[in-house]
Design an enzyme around this catalytic site. Structure first.
Site, PDB file in Angstrom:
ATOM      1  N   LYS A   1       0.993  -1.119  -0.018  1.00  0.00           N
ATOM      2  CA  LYS A   1      -0.108   0.062   0.167  1.00  0.00           C
ATOM      3  C   LYS A   1       0.798   1.159   0.195  1.00  0.00           C
ATOM      4  O   LYS A   1       1.986   1.217   0.649  1.00  0.00           O
ATOM      5  CB  LYS A   1      -1.044   0.013   1.124  1.00  0.00           C
ATOM      6  CG  LYS A   1      -2.137   0.930   1.196  1.00  0.00           C
ATOM      7  CD  LYS A   1      -3.164   0.156   0.352  1.00  0.00           C
ATOM      8  CE  LYS A   1      -4.413   0.930   0.298  1.00  0.00           C
ATOM      9  NZ  LYS A   1      -5.487   0.032  -0.289  1.00  0.00           N
TER      10      LYS A   1
HETATM   11  N1  GLU Z   1      -7.024   0.166  -3.594  1.00  0.00           N
HETATM   12  C1  GLU Z   1      -7.641  -1.050  -3.723  1.00  0.00           C
HETATM   13  C2  GLU Z   1      -7.972  -1.866  -2.556  1.00  0.00           C
HETATM   14  O1  GLU Z   1      -7.748  -1.240  -1.494  1.00  0.00           O
HETATM   15  C3  GLU Z   1      -7.346  -1.681  -5.172  1.00  0.00           C
HETATM   16  C4  GLU Z   1      -6.070  -2.108  -4.829  1.00  0.00           C
HETATM   17  C5  GLU Z   1      -5.463  -2.726  -6.285  1.00  0.00           C
HETATM   18  O2  GLU Z   1      -6.389  -2.984  -7.262  1.00  0.00           O
HETATM   19  O3  GLU Z   1      -4.463  -2.973  -6.268  1.00  0.00           O
HETATM   20  O4  GLU Z   1      -8.225  -3.113  -2.569  1.00  0.00           O
END
Ligand code: GLU
Length: 433
Positions: free
Chosen positions: A123
């Site tokens: 993240k």
């Molecule tokens: N931000 C989204 C999540 O928390 C998508 C993450 C992604 O597609 O890599 O799942």
């Protein structure tokens, strides 16, 4: 701050009256510990998996439109690369902290494992209120942050995506910056790109759509009909607005929605098209004439059968869990419910579709986008949605089976499945060197 024993060896405390004071990574480790206890996970694997593999913090300057220079803090955390490259969004928010990004990275590992994607979790986040910045300033910030994290991202390393307050345009700037620096175009370095740059059909609706597929399965197995179930949605952003729209398409009256400025309630159901027009005009859903204004706390306790928290973490805690009226809570947001609240909801028979399953539609279609980019072969929207439905349905069945097998709620069941899968990678790969 609550002492939770040795976070590396387990014994998490369930009832935590001052849980709101805990940082988010502590919450993530508590959830992990509960599931690791159920699994009887080996001690060394508990120690490995309750840490993040890499935590990067950068401070970087951005030239603002008025010629001044501001310095921003950004993070990119990788929780585990055991299954493959790591995956996870980047958020722009004033409350971003390293602890929050670590928790979100850990949850991405479990999320990818629950739905069987070949990724570990990561993240990123920049501590900024993007609503106070111009498009040009957001572009400058995005490009400089990308340059700072560039050595640690790539299609086979770590693949960012949109999250809170980031969108396809931000992904396009990341892709362009990365590509310019390496000297050739690399569409697989991010997902959630605009369609014309190799984005996937269905990606922007995927989180909301996947969440509604999850709700359909839960309603089926609980003998509920969606058309006689009222829905409330906290958060009217990318995930929440799509989930609300799809619930309305199932004839579920959407009785309340909210955004960061507040919410609205109409017990007879809201006309979502008119709400969207009002929000475009005024910047918020609140003040909509055909409804009563409510707060973001009140929306959680509204009379409804299906509650979709689709905003930020830490919304449902042991302070309000006993007042929630919904029968199903589908977590489109990451981390909306604390471990203390989980216990209360479980005891009250409220069925929680946990974030690491319920919002996995986003990263699942990100995976489809990455596969399409690597193969340079686009799929139709129907193919994307059908494959997404199939993955959500199969994952639901396996999480439900796990929950019945161990007599635990769906969050712990989803974690048990995910941790078991990741632990297997470690057992088989061994410890380097
Ligand atoms: N931000 C989204 C999540 O928390 C998508 C993450 C992604 O597609 O890599 O799942």
């Amino acid at each position: 701050m609550v002492v939770i024993g040795d976070a590396h060896r387990g014994t998490a405390v369930l009832d935590r009256p001052d849980e709101l004071d805990d940082d988010l990574f502590t919450v993530a480790v508590q959830q992990f510990d509960i599931a690791a206890d159920v699994l009887g996970l080996e001690d060394y694997l508990r120690r490995i998996l309750s840490h993040c593999q890499r935590e990067l913090t950068v401070h970087f300057p951005v030239e603002m439109d008025d010629g001044s220079v501001q310095v921003f803090a950004g993070h990119r955390v990788r929780h585990s690369s055991l299954p493959g490259p790591t995956k996870g969004g980047i958020r722009y928010h004033q409350s971003v902290t390293i602890s929050e990004v670590k928790a979100l990275a850990m949850w991405m590992t479990w999320k990818c494992a629950v739905v069987g994607l070949p990724y570990g979790g990561a993240k990123g986040g920049v501590q900024v209120n993007p609503k106070l910045l111009s498009q040009n300033e957001i572009q400058n910030l995005t490009r400089r942050y990308t340059a700072e994290i560039q050595p640690f991202i790539g299609p086979n390393i770590d693949i960012p995506a949109p999250d809170v307050n980031t969108n396809p345009q931000v992904m396009a700037w990341i892709m362009d910056t990365y590509s310019m620096n390496v000297g050739y175009s690399v569409p697989g370095v991010v997902t959630g790109k605009p369609l014309e740059l190799g984005g996937s059909a269905g990606r922007s609706e995927a989180t909301g759509r996947g969440c509604v597929f999850a709700i359909e399965e839960a309603a089926k197995s609980r003998g509920m009909s969606l058309s006689s179930s009222r829905t409330a949605v906290q958060g009217f952003g990318n995930a929440g607005s799509v989930a609300a729209k799809l619930m309305a398409e199932h004839d579920s009256p959407v009785v309340a929605v909210s955004d960061s400025r507040g919410g609205i309630h109409n017990p007879n159901g809201l006309d979502l098209d008119r709400v969207a027009i009002h929000k475009r005009r005024t910047g918020s859903v609140s003040g909509f004439r055909e409804a009563e204004d409510i707060t973001n706390e009140e929306i959680l306790e509204i009379d409804c059968e299906i509650l979709i928290p689709a905003a930020l973490e830490g919304q449902i805690t042991s302070r309000n869990a006993s007042r929630i009226k919904a029968q199903i809570i589908a977590e489109a947001a990451n981390g909306p419910t604390s471990p203390g609240a989980d216990t209360i909801l479980f005891d009250r028979g409220i069925f929680v579709l946990p974030d690491i399953f319920a919002n996995a539609g986003g990263v699942t279609v990100s995976y489809f986008e990455w596969v399409q980019a690597l193969q340079a072969f686009p799929w139709s929207e129907e193919q994307v949605n059908e494959r997404l439905r199939d993955i959500m349905q199969r994952s639901y069945v396996s999480v439900l089976e796990t929950s019945r097998k161990y007599g635990v709620h769906m969050r712990t069941a989803a974690l048990v499945r995910a941790i078991d899968r990741i632990a297997d990678f470690s057992r088989t790969r061994g410890i380097y060197p």
